[in-house]
Design a protein around this motif. Structure first.
Motif, mmCIF file in Angstrom:
data_model
loop_
_atom_site.group_PDB
_atom_site.id
_atom_site.type_symbol
_atom_site.label_atom_id
_atom_site.label_comp_id
_atom_site.label_asym_id
_atom_site.label_seq_id
_atom_site.Cartn_x
_atom_site.Cartn_y
_atom_site.Cartn_z
ATOM 1 N N VAL A 1 0.792 -1.158 0.033
ATOM 2 C CA VAL A 1 0.029 0.096 -0.105
ATOM 3 C C VAL A 1 0.973 1.202 -0.023
ATOM 4 O O VAL A 1 1.623 1.422 1.021
ATOM 5 N N GLU A 2 0.871 2.032 -1.194
ATOM 6 C CA GLU A 2 1.568 3.354 -1.307
ATOM 7 C C GLU A 2 0.566 4.411 -1.782
ATOM 8 O O GLU A 2 0.064 4.425 -2.718
ATOM 9 N N GLY A 3 0.457 5.095 -0.430
ATOM 10 C CA GLY A 3 -0.638 6.219 -0.859
ATOM 11 C C GLY A 3 -2.102 5.578 -1.215
ATOM 12 O O GLY A 3 -2.530 4.901 -0.334
ATOM 13 N N ASP A 4 -2.659 5.945 -2.346
ATOM 14 C CA ASP A 4 -3.838 5.493 -2.736
ATOM 15 C C ASP A 4 -3.816 4.000 -3.516
ATOM 16 O O ASP A 4 -4.687 3.675 -4.243
ATOM 17 N N THR A 5 -2.773 3.426 -3.679
ATOM 18 C CA THR A 5 -2.220 2.426 -4.586
ATOM 19 C C THR A 5 -2.123 0.937 -3.879
ATOM 20 O O THR A 5 -1.339 1.104 -2.723
ATOM 21 N N VAL A 6 -3.008 0.051 -4.174
ATOM 22 C CA VAL A 6 -2.815 -1.162 -3.522
ATOM 23 C C VAL A 6 -2.567 -2.129 -4.516
ATOM 24 O O VAL A 6 -3.264 -2.123 -5.342
ATOM 25 N N ARG A 7 -1.491 -2.877 -4.550
ATOM 26 C CA ARG A 7 -1.347 -3.654 -5.218
ATOM 27 C C ARG A 7 -0.608 -5.238 -4.639
ATOM 28 O O ARG A 7 0.278 -4.893 -3.782
ATOM 29 N N PRO A 8 -0.881 -6.347 -5.159
ATOM 30 C CA PRO A 8 -0.099 -7.527 -4.569
ATOM 31 C C PRO A 8 1.437 -7.690 -5.172
ATOM 32 O O PRO A 8 1.542 -6.920 -6.419
ATOM 33 N N VAL A 9 1.967 -8.304 -4.339
ATOM 34 C CA VAL A 9 3.590 -8.407 -4.869
ATOM 35 C C VAL A 9 3.992 -9.719 -4.633
ATOM 36 O O VAL A 9 4.264 -10.500 -3.812
ATOM 37 N N PRO A 10 3.840 -10.485 -6.044
ATOM 38 C CA PRO A 10 4.046 -11.839 -6.039
ATOM 39 C C PRO A 10 5.626 -11.973 -6.314
ATOM 40 O O PRO A 10 6.221 -11.375 -6.623
ATOM 41 N N ALA A 11 6.177 -13.178 -6.025
ATOM 42 C CA ALA A 11 7.515 -13.617 -5.913
ATOM 43 C C ALA A 11 7.691 -13.935 -7.258
ATOM 44 O O ALA A 11 6.931 -14.445 -8.091
ATOM 45 N N ARG A 12 8.971 -13.425 -7.866
ATOM 46 C CA ARG A 12 9.506 -13.873 -9.332
ATOM 47 C C ARG A 12 9.672 -15.259 -9.355
ATOM 48 O O ARG A 12 9.656 -15.675 -10.530
ATOM 49 N N TRP A 13 10.399 -15.840 -8.319
ATOM 50 C CA TRP A 13 10.812 -17.093 -8.427
ATOM 51 C C TRP A 13 10.070 -17.778 -7.095
ATOM 52 O O TRP A 13 10.913 -18.203 -6.174
ATOM 53 N N PRO A 14 8.901 -18.467 -7.320
ATOM 54 C CA PRO A 14 8.287 -19.020 -5.897
ATOM 55 C C PRO A 14 8.813 -20.233 -5.905
ATOM 56 O O PRO A 14 9.102 -20.952 -6.911
ATOM 57 N N ALA A 15 8.757 -20.848 -4.738
ATOM 58 C CA ALA A 15 9.309 -22.280 -4.396
ATOM 59 C C ALA A 15 8.071 -22.956 -3.550
ATOM 60 O O ALA A 15 7.144 -22.519 -3.306
ATOM 61 N N PRO A 16 8.248 -24.128 -3.845
ATOM 62 C CA PRO A 16 7.121 -25.161 -3.247
ATOM 63 C C PRO A 16 7.215 -24.816 -1.583
ATOM 64 O O PRO A 16 7.888 -24.607 -0.917
ATOM 65 N N PRO A 17 6.120 -25.422 -1.281
ATOM 66 C CA PRO A 17 5.743 -25.118 0.437
ATOM 67 C C PRO A 17 6.830 -26.187 1.248
ATOM 68 O O PRO A 17 7.189 -26.996 0.540
ATOM 69 N N LEU A 18 7.046 -25.662 2.444
ATOM 70 C CA LEU A 18 7.749 -26.571 3.213
ATOM 71 C C LEU A 18 7.597 -27.884 3.504
ATOM 72 O O LEU A 18 6.230 -27.986 3.723
ATOM 73 N N GLY A 19 8.361 -28.693 3.388
ATOM 74 C CA GLY A 19 7.849 -30.115 3.672
ATOM 75 C C GLY A 19 7.723 -30.972 2.340
ATOM 76 O O GLY A 19 7.609 -32.048 2.198
ATOM 77 N N LEU A 20 7.765 -30.204 1.010
ATOM 78 C CA LEU A 20 7.573 -30.975 -0.222
ATOM 79 C C LEU A 20 8.911 -30.472 -0.856
ATOM 80 O O LEU A 20 8.930 -30.757 -2.248
ATOM 81 N N ASN A 21 9.992 -29.785 -0.365
ATOM 82 C CA ASN A 21 11.172 -29.659 -1.290
ATOM 83 C C ASN A 21 12.347 -30.033 -0.453
ATOM 84 O O ASN A 21 12.385 -29.545 0.748
ATOM 85 N N SER A 22 13.193 -30.583 -1.316
ATOM 86 C CA SER A 22 14.206 -31.158 -0.446
ATOM 87 C C SER A 22 15.493 -30.949 -1.492
ATOM 88 O O SER A 22 16.664 -31.498 -1.375
ATOM 89 N N THR A 23 15.612 -29.810 -2.195
ATOM 90 C CA THR A 23 16.773 -29.749 -3.336
ATOM 91 C C THR A 23 17.837 -28.847 -2.730
ATOM 92 O O THR A 23 18.864 -28.772 -3.329
ATOM 93 N N GLY A 24 17.418 -28.069 -1.458
ATOM 94 C CA GLY A 24 18.560 -27.367 -0.935
ATOM 95 C C GLY A 24 18.538 -25.714 -0.984
ATOM 96 O O GLY A 24 17.509 -25.268 -1.706
ATOM 97 N N THR A 25 19.704 -25.200 -0.882
ATOM 98 C CA THR A 25 19.683 -23.590 -0.767
ATOM 99 C C THR A 25 19.398 -22.841 -2.196
ATOM 100 O O THR A 25 18.975 -21.991 -2.259
ATOM 101 N N GLN A 26 20.298 -23.676 -3.281
ATOM 102 C CA GLN A 26 20.143 -23.154 -4.492
ATOM 103 C C GLN A 26 18.762 -22.836 -5.200
ATOM 104 O O GLN A 26 18.572 -21.990 -6.121
ATOM 105 N N SER A 27 17.567 -23.501 -4.581
ATOM 106 C CA SER A 27 16.326 -23.424 -5.120
ATOM 107 C C SER A 27 15.778 -22.186 -4.664
ATOM 108 O O SER A 27 14.745 -21.800 -5.058
ATOM 109 N N TYR A 28 16.331 -21.315 -3.709
ATOM 110 C CA TYR A 28 15.520 -20.235 -3.073
ATOM 111 C C TYR A 28 16.209 -18.921 -3.823
ATOM 112 O O TYR A 28 17.531 -18.806 -3.400
ATOM 113 N N THR A 29 15.293 -18.242 -4.301
ATOM 114 C CA THR A 29 15.804 -17.173 -4.970
ATOM 115 C C THR A 29 15.011 -15.806 -4.335
ATOM 116 O O THR A 29 13.915 -15.922 -4.355
#
Length: 455
Positions: free
Chosen positions: A322-350
């Motif tokens: 929320v900036e002034g009168d502007t309201v917008r969602p902020v999606p992640a550019r590189w989303p990752a799977p939920p915790l408990g479903l990913n075991s690829t390690g650190t490199q997958s998180y950007t």
């Protein structure tokens, strides 16, 4: 004969002086008659004078008087109500002919009192009811008859039953309150209160569990501050009940132990993934469906200067900016799977990095907010609710959203999922200086506000 000429001359002299004073000043002559004809008028005038001179009633004094009335009503109300019942039955009993016997009605008094007061008050009222029954039956001439005995036995039996039930209920209530106090203590340890301010950030949080008697459920949030940044975690555990609380406790414990000593946000998310995987492996022996459990999580980092936001999203709803009168969602550019479903390690998180202007506001939330449905099946529109926010005061935003959410689902008892929200607002430098100059006790500070930015 007594000479009346002296008093007459004195009276004429007084009248002449009064007329002279009236002609010179324009005032009416002095009236020796009393101002108030009756004592009642005098008291009325005194009451008006006291009301005018009394100090004004403030809101605080009104609250104190209202609290006193509530305490009096809760402490003495049931006893006075029972006394009024006894007096009413006595009055009708003495007015009616002696052929009409109302002594048996005294059994209703302890029965009604037990619904409002404790066992001791009920026992006292039972004794008074027996005494009143004796008085009524004596007035009706029933001493020595079976009717008199039946009246007393009826009152005694009813009183014994209601006092026993009331004692058992009070014991159960004490046990329930003890269990609830322990549960609330555990829940407060799990979901700790957010600090109102950290550095240049103002923070507010709200939690609404799906169960009306619970304070926490499967949703979670936490904050941790280090010398150079503030980190936020918000998450949502799949499922409900004690299993969801157990999963939330595992993730929160891992975040609190690692957030301050892990330099990289990606490394921190990897540690959280490892902790959740280890927790699921431990409970696999007792839960055959553990493979279906996971936790969505959103991890944010705001440097000490507040100039930007770094974000890693693992299957969680995106925050709103929320900036002034502007309201917008902020999606992640590189989303990752939920915790408990990913075991690829650190490199997958950007990380996703976005600038954060002064007075800008971030709203973090769980899916219980946006997936709430009205009776017709329509989802709650969070973005429209934020856009319609009229006051632009951070303290009023979350209550405003919760009011709209409650009205949308049709009441507090209709929440089908937990709902958690956190707002983070970056204050301007001038507001931060004013707060520090004013000695704001709720303003936690970072050791070096200019040490790290987004550079």
């Amino acid at each position: 004969m007594v000479d009346q000429s002296g008093p007459r001359r004195v009276l004429r002299a007084r009248e002449s002086r009064s007329e002279h004073r009236q002609s010179r000043t324009g005032t009416a002559p002095f009236d020796d008659t009393p101002r108030f004809a009756t004592p009642t008028a005098w008291f009325l005038r005194l009451g008006r004078t006291l009301r005018r001179t009394a100090p004004p009633r403030t809101a605080r004094s009104a609250r104190i008087r209202a609290a006193g009335h509530r305490v009096t009503a809760s402490r003495y109300g049931p006893f006075l109500f029972a006394i009024a019942m006894i007096a009413t039955i006595l009055g009708f009993g003495f007015m009616l002919p002696t052929s009409e016997h109302l002594g048996s009605l005294m059994a209703t008094v302890p029965a009604a009192t037990a619904a409002l007061a404790g066992a001791r008050v009920t026992a006292t009222i039972a004794g008074l009811s027996c005494a009143a029954c004796v008085a009524l039956d004596g007035h009706d001439g029933l001493f020595g008859t079976s009717t008199f005995v039946v009246h007393l036995v009826a009152i005694a039996l009813v009183s014994l039953c209601v006092i026993t039930f009331r004692t058992l209920r009070e014991r159960s209530t004490r046990e329930l309150l003890g269990v609830r106090a322990v549960a609330e203590a555990v829940q407060r340890v799990l979901i700790r209160p957010m600090p109102p301010s950290i550095g240049s950030l103002r923070i507010r949080a709200e939690y609404r569990a799906s169960h009306p008697q619970a304070r926490v459920g499967g949703d979670l949030y936490a904050v941790a501050s280090s010398d150079d940044a503030v980190r936020f975690l918000i998450g949502d555990v799949k499922g409900k009940g004690l299993a969801a609380v157990d999963d939330a406790a595992a993730l929160l414990g891992a975040f609190r132990s690692s957030a301050r000593r892990t330099p990289s946000l990606a490394d921190l998310m990897a540690l959280l993934e490892e902790a959740v995987q280890a927790h699921f492996e431990e409970v696999a022996a007792t839960d055959p469906d553990v493979a279906e459990r996971f936790i969505t999580a959103l991890l944010l980092e705001i440097p000490a200067d507040g100039s930007c936001v770094r974000m890693i999203n693992c299957g969680h709803p995106p925050p709103y900016l929320v900036e002034g009168d502007t309201v917008r969602p902020v999606p992640a550019r590189w989303p990752a799977p939920p915790l408990g479903l990913n075991s690829t390690g650190t490199q997958s998180y950007t990380m996703t990095v976005l600038p954060l202007a002064e007075e800008a506001l971030l709203l973090l939330y769980t899916d219980g907010v946006i997936e709430a449905r009205d009776p017709k099946g329509h989802f709650f529109d969070l973005e429209d609710r934020i856009t319609a926010w009229p006051h632009r005061d951070l303290d009023e935003l979350l209550p405003y959203i919760l009011d709209g959410l409650t009205a949308h689902v049709g009441g507090n008892m209709r929440f089908n999922d937990d709902a958690a929200m956190v707002t983070v607002q970056r204050l301007s430098d001038s507001r931060v200086r004013r707060q520090r100059a004013g000695g704001d006790d709720g303003l936690a500070t970072l050791e070096d506000p200019a040490r790290v930015g987004c550079g």
